[in-house]
Enzyme design. Structure first.
Site, PDB file in Angstrom:
ATOM      1  N   CYS A   3     -52.062 -57.848   3.559  1.00 14.67           N
ATOM      2  CA  CYS A   3     -51.492 -57.352   2.303  1.00 14.67           C
ATOM      3  C   CYS A   3     -50.303 -56.429   2.540  1.00 14.67           C
ATOM      4  O   CYS A   3     -50.424 -55.438   3.263  1.00 14.67           O
ATOM      5  CB  CYS A   3     -52.581 -56.618   1.521  1.00 14.67           C
ATOM      6  SG  CYS A   3     -51.970 -55.735   0.077  1.00 14.67           S
ATOM      7  N   TRP A  46     -62.603 -58.527  -1.555  1.00 14.73           N
ATOM      8  CA  TRP A  46     -62.334 -58.478  -0.119  1.00 14.73           C
ATOM      9  C   TRP A  46     -63.663 -58.224   0.600  1.00 14.73           C
ATOM     10  O   TRP A  46     -64.536 -57.526   0.089  1.00 14.73           O
ATOM     11  CB  TRP A  46     -61.373 -57.346   0.213  1.00 14.73           C
ATOM     12  CG  TRP A  46     -59.989 -57.529  -0.328  1.00 14.73           C
ATOM     13  CD1 TRP A  46     -59.510 -57.056  -1.512  1.00 14.73           C
ATOM     14  CD2 TRP A  46     -58.908 -58.227   0.291  1.00 14.73           C
ATOM     15  NE1 TRP A  46     -58.194 -57.415  -1.668  1.00 14.73           N
ATOM     16  CE2 TRP A  46     -57.793 -58.133  -0.582  1.00 14.73           C
ATOM     17  CE3 TRP A  46     -58.770 -58.916   1.495  1.00 14.73           C
ATOM     18  CZ2 TRP A  46     -56.564 -58.713  -0.280  1.00 14.73           C
ATOM     19  CZ3 TRP A  46     -57.538 -59.489   1.799  1.00 14.73           C
ATOM     20  CH2 TRP A  46     -56.455 -59.385   0.927  1.00 14.73           C
ATOM     21  N   THR A 100     -58.714 -54.068  -5.241  1.00 16.82           N
ATOM     22  CA  THR A 100     -57.489 -54.123  -4.453  1.00 16.82           C
ATOM     23  C   THR A 100     -57.555 -53.303  -3.171  1.00 16.82           C
ATOM     24  O   THR A 100     -58.335 -52.367  -3.043  1.00 16.82           O
ATOM     25  CB  THR A 100     -56.292 -53.629  -5.285  1.00 16.82           C
ATOM     26  OG1 THR A 100     -56.489 -52.240  -5.584  1.00 16.82           O
ATOM     27  CG2 THR A 100     -56.157 -54.402  -6.583  1.00 16.82           C
ATOM     28  N   VAL A 101     -56.710 -53.697  -2.236  1.00 10.59           N
ATOM     29  CA  VAL A 101     -56.409 -52.900  -1.057  1.00 10.59           C
ATOM     30  C   VAL A 101     -54.933 -52.525  -1.135  1.00 10.59           C
ATOM     31  O   VAL A 101     -54.144 -53.275  -1.708  1.00 10.59           O
ATOM     32  CB  VAL A 101     -56.701 -53.679   0.249  1.00 10.59           C
ATOM     33  CG1 VAL A 101     -58.180 -53.849   0.459  1.00 10.59           C
ATOM     34  CG2 VAL A 101     -55.985 -55.026   0.290  1.00 10.59           C
ATOM     35  N   TYR A 149     -43.302 -62.381  -5.450  1.00 10.83           N
ATOM     36  CA  TYR A 149     -44.464 -62.859  -6.202  1.00 10.83           C
ATOM     37  C   TYR A 149     -44.043 -63.490  -7.519  1.00 10.83           C
ATOM     38  O   TYR A 149     -44.643 -64.473  -7.977  1.00 10.83           O
ATOM     39  CB  TYR A 149     -45.439 -61.708  -6.463  1.00 10.83           C
ATOM     40  CG  TYR A 149     -46.145 -61.249  -5.222  1.00 10.83           C
ATOM     41  CD1 TYR A 149     -47.332 -61.839  -4.817  1.00 10.83           C
ATOM     42  CD2 TYR A 149     -45.608 -60.244  -4.429  1.00 10.83           C
ATOM     43  CE1 TYR A 149     -47.976 -61.439  -3.660  1.00 10.83           C
ATOM     44  CE2 TYR A 149     -46.233 -59.842  -3.266  1.00 10.83           C
ATOM     45  CZ  TYR A 149     -47.415 -60.433  -2.887  1.00 10.83           C
ATOM     46  OH  TYR A 149     -48.040 -60.052  -1.731  1.00 10.83           O
TER      47      TYR A 149
END
Length: 346
Positions: A52, A85, A119-120, A183
């Site tokens: 990421c 994740w 999220t990370v 993105y």
């Protein structure tokens, strides 16, 4: 979104442009603990995926500032399912400190039924097992300022006060058109949305090339937060964004100024030694099934160019300002050698 788990299992909405959900957990870890979470060595765990780009910012900043012991790191696997994740790189698929198999467990511990992206990067309070924050943009700024008492001797000033307005302005433009712009190309649901994102991306890359033609770094004469934020997108450009996201006017290797700039940073301790090209490619090509339904991961690109001379020293500049480079990467934080440019260089 590559840093978020898609609850629908799809990343592209037909007929629509890509819009990033920017509703993050705004809690901050500060020197005075005003949000209930004071800076304390060893209290928290930084959860990342090396795939990421947003998490990679935190990995780089943590290393440059020497916060490895103060803020230990957990590395999730490069792929995830629709839920979360996962810690599939660890024995038994469980993080050895947090004792959980999925990052969502830390989110649910604080916010039962949390409905937004898992999220990370995320910082977790070890004692409670609860997520504290996933606000990646504020996270690195706080590591640079609020965590100053725990910085290593010789840590660089990545967010110098007199340059903050310019750093913030450059970072906003880079985020809108480049970091998020790739993105907006890759997840565009219409030709018009893609065309618009494509034009903005390469217009901004041309602007960056002009800016960097005469100066070594984006703001001032040392590495700053602005460089960290641009680097993580450039490091992924040829490996995934050029083909997978259709950002294909030029490869990074075909943009001479940006390619030299990226190599300069890559060869600076704290940058290239955090990059895992295997995890990057496996994440994008395997997780985004709606734009790569075969889930085939390409063999290329050739990584040897990352280690070639860049010549940017001629522009002057002092990478770490009045500070010094970080030391060797701690054993527990090392990228597997077979996932690096050095492995291909032989």
């Amino acid at each position: 979104m590559t840093d978020e788990v898609s609850t629908a299992g799809a990343y592209v909405t037909a007929g629509a442009e890509f819009t990033r959900d920017d509703r993050y957990i705004a809690t901050r870890i500060t020197a005075d603990g005003r949000d209930g979470y004071p800076v304390e060595a060893g209290r928290y765990r930084l959860v990342v995926s090396r795939a990421c780009p947003w998490a990679s910012r935190a990995v780089i900043v943590r290393r440059l500032l020497g916060l490895e012991d103060a803020l230990p790191m957990a590395v999730a696997g490069p792929t995830h399912d629709r839920r979360s994740w996962t810690f599939d790189l660890d024995p038994g698929g469980v993080d050895p400190v947090l004792g959980i198999p999925r990052l969502q467990d830390a989110y649910f511990a604080r916010f039962p039924g949390y409905s937004r992206g898992i999220t990370v990067p995320a910082i977790v309070d070890v004692a409670t097992g609860e997520v504290v924050t996933n606000d990646y943009a504020q996270m690195t700024l706080d590591l640079e300022t609020e965590w100053a008492a725990l910085h290593r001797p010789g840590a660089p000033d990545l967010y110098p006060e007199h340059l903050r307005p310019e750093i913030d302005a450059v970072a906003r433009d880079v985020f809108r058109d480049v970091n998020n712009g790739v993105y907006r190309c890759g997840f565009a649901g219409s030709q018009d949305a893609y065309d618009s994102a494509y034009r903005r991306l390469f217009t901004r890359l041309d602007w960056l090339s002009e800016r960097l033609a005469g100066q070594r770094y984006l703001v001032g004469d040392t590495i700053t937060e602005a460089d960290v934020r641009l680097f993580t997108t450039l490091a992924r450009f040829d490996a995934v964004y050029h083909g997978h996201f259709k950002c294909n006017r030029d490869k990074l290797t075909e943009m001479p100024v940006l390619w030299a700039y990226a190599r300069d940073l890559f060869q600076t301790p704290g940058f290239g030694d955090t990059v895992d090209f295997d995890h990057i490619k496996r994440h994008y090509y395997v997780v985004h099934e709606d734009i790569n339904p075969t889930r085939i991961v390409p063999q290329g690109p050739d990584l040897r160019g990352w280690l070639t001379p860049h010549g940017r020293e001629a522009l002057g500049g002092r990478p770490f300002g009045d500070g010094s480079p970080p030391g060797p990467v701690p054993e527990q934080d090392r990228v597997p050698v077979e996932h690096t440019a050095a492995a291909m260089a032989g």
